[in-house]
Scaffold this motif. Structure first.
Motif, mmCIF file in Angstrom:
data_model
loop_
_atom_site.group_PDB
_atom_site.id
_atom_site.type_symbol
_atom_site.label_atom_id
_atom_site.label_comp_id
_atom_site.label_asym_id
_atom_site.label_seq_id
_atom_site.Cartn_x
_atom_site.Cartn_y
_atom_site.Cartn_z
ATOM 1 N N UNK A 175 0.807 -1.223 0.000
ATOM 2 C CA UNK A 175 0.000 0.000 0.000
ATOM 3 C C UNK A 175 0.841 1.275 0.000
ATOM 4 N N UNK A 176 2.150 1.145 -0.029
ATOM 5 C CA UNK A 176 3.002 2.353 -0.006
ATOM 6 C C UNK A 176 2.813 3.170 -1.293
ATOM 7 N N UNK A 177 2.829 4.486 -1.117
ATOM 8 C CA UNK A 177 2.597 5.391 -2.243
ATOM 9 C C UNK A 177 3.703 5.272 -3.293
ATOM 10 N N UNK A 178 3.392 5.767 -4.461
ATOM 11 C CA UNK A 178 4.387 5.866 -5.531
ATOM 12 C C UNK A 178 5.563 6.695 -5.013
ATOM 13 N N UNK A 179 6.821 6.237 -5.282
ATOM 14 C CA UNK A 179 8.009 6.946 -4.826
ATOM 15 C C UNK A 179 9.166 5.986 -4.700
ATOM 16 N N UNK A 180 10.340 6.448 -4.085
ATOM 17 C CA UNK A 180 11.543 5.636 -3.889
ATOM 18 C C UNK A 180 11.692 5.299 -2.406
ATOM 19 N N UNK A 181 12.072 4.049 -2.151
ATOM 20 C CA UNK A 181 12.217 3.562 -0.781
ATOM 21 C C UNK A 181 13.532 2.807 -0.641
ATOM 22 N N UNK A 182 14.288 3.077 0.450
ATOM 23 C CA UNK A 182 15.573 2.421 0.690
ATOM 24 C C UNK A 182 15.383 0.923 0.890
ATOM 25 N N UNK A 183 16.342 0.144 0.319
ATOM 26 C CA UNK A 183 16.394 -1.312 0.549
ATOM 27 C C UNK A 183 17.561 -1.549 1.486
ATOM 28 N N UNK A 184 17.277 -1.946 2.680
ATOM 29 C CA UNK A 184 18.308 -2.116 3.704
ATOM 30 C C UNK A 184 18.663 -3.601 3.844
#
Length: 1013
Positions: A191-200
């Motif tokens: 459900x996270x919005x459109x965008x960039x997210x860190x992969x840890x």
């Protein structure tokens, strides 16, 4: 390792002028090992004086102690995962000649975790000198430092609403054996919005090795892109003039958790013309999620169609001959503003027949709006129903056997002009049974108008009541010990030739004693007609009176006749007597003259018979007489009579003196435990002549038996008799039998047997006497409430109860036995209990009589005290309790044949305790009432001891009126003897069914009254 010191010592004694001195030395040198060495003294005698002394030397001790040596290990360092360096250190102290050296080591290896590890020294001692040193070791420290580890997460991309892909990356550095790996994750979910997210990256350290590394992590990037969302409105339809339906549609794509929905609307309203209208969708985004989608919309279509108009005429009803009601109906559908209404009419008028007629609707359209509707009409129905007409027959009553009265009734409703009337009748005729019969109405319809009416008929009731009938028996009288004459009477009131007859019965039997007995009636009604009568049953009396009495000469008796006899001409009722003599030579019935036989002829038995005729019956009385020969009465000094006693010591002739015999009680005794006594038929006859009431007492060392001479004469039946008494030599034969008792055997088998021997040498066992014969059994035991005497019944292969009391005589317990039967007797002590008697009021009586083989449980564990008592059980219990022997089995009731109680029922009937029914049945399973039980108990008491009868008086019971007349005398006897009692209110409850517990309690009271227990 050091040099020896200068040794010293002391000299005690001796003259200083003698110049004695000492030197001291030891064998130890600088290299001697640690330990103790002797220091010895040597005397120097420069003046040769030692010979004057007795010298005593005491050695000293040189203690060589350990030297100090220290070993110090140098510190070292290395990186995790590399090999250890070479370790070094120093040794301080010790002799170089000892050759001691050191090696250095640690527990840490290449895989040891980051940290400090001790470096320990180990001394090498090639010459075994280490034991001479006190060693001090100082450990060094190996410092293992962290290695480098690098982790890089790879970049990834996905669409909004999709699941995350599997993330990857690389791990560089570290030992393979450490098993360190990495997992990759992001904070973004579906459900996270459109965008960039860190992969840890997260390191997985299964062997806990990460502490050994300096870790460097580089994050990757997840790019979330927009997803497609399609909205389509559904088509819809509705009728003209109605509200729009709720519009629907579908949304394809998107997450349900986003909560995005759609509303649908059209420009058309309730008044819009028929046609098609677009349905548009509007998205509702409560959570502001639409920015994550590329949206596509598709419109639907609303079709407006014609409306329906329904007209229903209501049904209606009225009775025949009435005016039509106002008709109604409903118009459903259409707009109110259109003003469309309806009127309703039918073709039926007031004169129309009963039936159904259509009610039609006509629409009124003032504004010409009907073209907008599809019209449906439904006709109603007018139901013309029948009128009411009620006919009620009046009730009536009459007596059974009479004609019916004239029946009447009432007619309500209907037009008088129709001419309808009613007549009334019933199915009952003069011979109909008592009861209620319907009186039915029949309508007369001369003008055929009944079809116009709903007729209600109410039947009347003819009550036929009982007619009176009276039954009166005739009173009669007869002699005692004779059969009853024909019992008759008069019956009045029988109607319609009903097959009703009467049987007259009485409780009096041939053996009934003198007295008045009620004659009662039993109505015989084979066709079940008696229910039509109110019966009045009267009673009469049967007078049983004594037979005529002979008049004897002074001092004469029936068994000792010398002088003339007086023979009455009439009995107590004045009836003429006819006399007959069995031997006119010795007794002349005309004069009563007695001719005595001569001495050589001996005493003579003569029988007189008296006869009368009355009430259509012949009554007889028998008078057995013994005419005494002259020699028996001519001398007072008396002749002698003999009984033969047979014991283990041989035969012995016992002489009986006439003077002793005349006293009426003679004892014949043996000193042995077992004896036989033989008495000849001639002696029996002579003893009977001397004293018919005489008793002979036979005694052994432990037992005795007293027999009336009359019983012996009857039992002998002109035979010689053998009486055997004593402890039977049959112990082995009764071993298994004794085991079946389940009791302590105090004595037995004890034999009491009588045998007859005829003149041809044939013997027959006398199994029973006609009266109770007393016996005594001496016991070597203590008294007990549960002590019981039982008799072995060879035919039944079972033990039966024997009436007995236990007394103390000369310090010993003795059983006083009263029995009509002969055989093998046992004295036992037995206990019985039942689980269903806890706290029961009759527990003690039931367990006592069960221990004595009188009563039995329904099963081994349960007695069923509240169970109902049957006639068969009652007969069996009474026969067991008072020891009634079975004389013969020639007679039996049809419904007891072959049953377990057959012998007991026959014995009870022969003893006069019970009776059967006129149809030859006994009805063994019928319940016994309390008054029936009282009658049976008093008959049993009269059988066992006639002297216990009391004179009748008024019954002091509250419910005396409910006692049957035939039971009154018995209930009074039972009350006065204490066998039965009323309850606290003084009620006896005669018709109540008796229980098993009640029977046992009454039985126990009866046995104690008779001294049978």
């Amino acid at each position: 390792g050091t040099s020896n010191p200068v040794f010293t010592g002391t000299i005690t004694g001796g003259l200083s002028s003698d110049g004695l001195i000492a030197t001291y030395a030891t064998s130890a040198d600088q290299a001697s090992n640690v330990g103790n060495y002797a220091i010895e003294a040597t005397l120097n005698d420069p003046n040769n004086k030692l010979g004057n002394y007795e010298v005593t030397k005491t050695s000293g001790s040189l203690s060589v102690t350990k030297a100090s040596i220290s070993v110090t290990t140098d510190d070292a360092t290395r990186e995790y995962g590399t090999s250890n360096p070479v370790f070094t250190g120093t040794i301080t102290g010790g002799l170089s000649s000892d050759g001691l050296i050191a090696t250095y080591a640690t527990s840490a290896d290449q895989a040891s975790n980051v940290g400090n590890y001790a470096i320990e020294a180990t001394l090498v001692d090639p010459n075994n000198k280490l034991g001479n040193y006190e060693v001090t070791k100082t450990a060094g420290s190996l410092s293992v430092t962290k290695a480098s580890l690098t982790v890089n997460a790879d970049d990834a991309t996905r669409e909004y609403g999709m699941s995350n892909p599997v993330f990857t990356g690389t791990v560089a550095g570290g030992l393979t054996s450490d098993g360190i790996t990495a997992t990759y994750a992001t904070s973004a979910d579906q459900a996270s919005h459109v965008g960039n997210y860190a992969i840890e990256a997260t390191l997985v350290d299964p062997n806990n090795k990460l502490g050994n590394y300096e870790v460097t992590k580089t994050a990757g990037s997840l790019s979330v892109t927009k997803a497609p969302l399609a909205v389509t409105a559904d088509d819809a339809t509705r009728e003209y003039g109605t509200s729009n339906p709720v519009f629907t549609g579908t949304i394809v794509g998107g997450l349900s958790s986003d909560g995005i929905t759609a509303t649908y609307a059209t420009s058309a309203n309730q008044t819009s013309n028929i046609g098609n209208y677009a349905i548009e969708a509007t998205l509702v985004d409560p959570n502001n999620k639409l920015g994550n989608y590329e949206v596509t919309k598709t419109a639907g279509s609303l079709s407006v169609t014609k409306a329906s108009l329904t007209v229903n005429a209501d049904d209606a009803t009225r009775e025949y001959g009435m005016s039509n009601p106002v008709f109604t109906g409903t118009v459903a559908g259409g707009l109110t503003s259109d003003g469309i209404t309806a009127t309703y009419a039918t073709s039926a008028d007031q004169a129309s027949h009963v039936g159904n007629y259509a009610i039609e609707a006509t629409l009124v359209d003032p504004n010409n709006k009907l073209g907008n509707y599809e019209v449906t009409k439904t006709a109603g129905s007018l139901s013309v129903t029948k009128a009411s007409l009620a006919v009620t027959a009046d009730d009536a009553t009459r007596e059974y056997g009479t004609s019916n009265p004239v029946f009447t009734g009432t007619l309500v409703g209907g037009l008088s002009s129709d001419g309808i009337t009613a007549t009334y009748a019933t199915s009952a005729d003069q011979a109909s049974d008592v009861g209620s019969y319907a009186i039915e109405a029949t309508l007369n319809d001369p003008n055929n108008k009944l079809g116009n009416y709903e007729v209600t008929k109410t039947a009347g009731s003819l009550s036929i009541t009982k007619a009176p009938i009276t039954v009166t028996p005739h009173s009669i009288s007869r002699w005692v010990n004779n059969a009853n004459p024909f019992l008759g009477g008069v019956v009045t009131g029988v109607l319609n030739n009903d097959d009703i007859s009467v049987k007259y019965v009485t409780l009096a039997e041939q053996s009934s004693p003198i007295g008045n007995y009620t004659i009662e009636t039993e109505i015989i009604d084979p066709n079940q007609r008696l229910g039509n009568y109110e019966v009045t049953s009267n009673t009469a009396k049967l007078n049983v009176y004594d037979v005529p009495k002979l008049t004897y000469a002074t001092n004469d008796t029936a068994s000792s006749v010398i002088g003339p006899l007086g023979l009455p001409a009439t009995d107590d009722e004045g009836r003429s007597i006819q006399w007959v003599s069995s031997n006119n030579q010795f007794v002349d019935v005309t004069t009563g003259y007695v001719q005595r036989p001569s001495y050589r002829e001996g005493n003579k038995s003569v029988t007189l018979k008296a006869t009368i005729t009355a009430d259509g019956a012949i009554y007889e009385a028998i008078y057995p007489l013994i005419i005494i020969a002259n020699s028996n009465t001519s001398s007072g000094t008396g002749a002698s009579y003999y009984i033969e006693a047979v014991t283990a010591n041989g035969k012995q002739r016992v002489e009986l003196k006439l003077d002793d015999l005349k006293k009426g009680f003679v004892t014949i005794q043996s000193d042995t435990e077992v004896a036989e006594f033989v008495i000849s038929q001639a002696t029996l006859t002579q003893l009977m002549a001397i004293s018919p009431s005489m008793k002979l007492q036979f005694i052994t060392a432990k037992d005795e038996m007293t027999i009336p001479i009359q019983e012996m004469a009857v039992a002998g039946n002109n035979h010689d008799l053998t009486i055997k008494i004593g402890r039977a030599d049959k112990a082995t034969e009764f071993v298994e039998v004794k085991k079946s008792l389940g009791a302590n055997v105090w004595a037995g088998p004890v034999e009491f047997n009588v045998t007859g021997l005829d003149d041809q040498g044939r013997s027959s066992e006398i199994s029973a006497f006609s009266a109770y014969v007393n016996r005594k059994i001496e016991l070597d035991a203590q008294d007990s409430d549960f002590a019981t005497v039982v008799l072995w019944d060879e035919e039944k292969q079972a033990f039966t109860f024997v009436p007995a009391q236990f007394i103390k005589e000369n310090g010993k317990v003795t059983a006083i036995v009263k029995s009509k039967r002969n055989g093998y007797f046992f004295v036992i002590d037995r206990r019985v209990s039942f689980i269903d008697l806890q706290n029961h009021w009759a527990k003690s009586d039931i367990e006592l009589l069960a221990a004595k083989f009188i009563v039995q449980g329904r099963s081994e564990m349960n007695f069923d005290p509240n169970g109902m008592l049957t006639r068969a059980e009652t007969a069996a219990l009474l026969v067991r309790a008072i020891g009634i022997p079975l004389n013969n089995t020639e007679f039996s009731f049809s419904d007891v044949d072959g049953k377990w109680y057959e012998a007991d029922v026959i014995a009870a009937e022969q003893a006069g305790l019970i009776k059967g029914y006129s149809d030859g049945t006994f009805r063994p399973n019928n319940r016994v009432t309390r008054e029936e039980l009282a009658v049976m108990l008093t008959r049993a008491i009269a059988y066992a001891n006639p002297s216990l009868q009391t004179e009748n008086s008024v019954l002091a019971l509250a419910d005396v009126e409910s006692i049957s007349s035939w039971a009154e005398d018995s209930i009074y006897q039972a009350l006065s003897l204490g066998i039965i009692k009323g309850d606290q209110q003084g009620n006896f409850k005669p018709q109540a069914e008796a229980t098993r517990a009640e029977m046992v309690t009454l039985l126990s009271r009866m046995l104690k009254l008779l001294n049978f227990i």
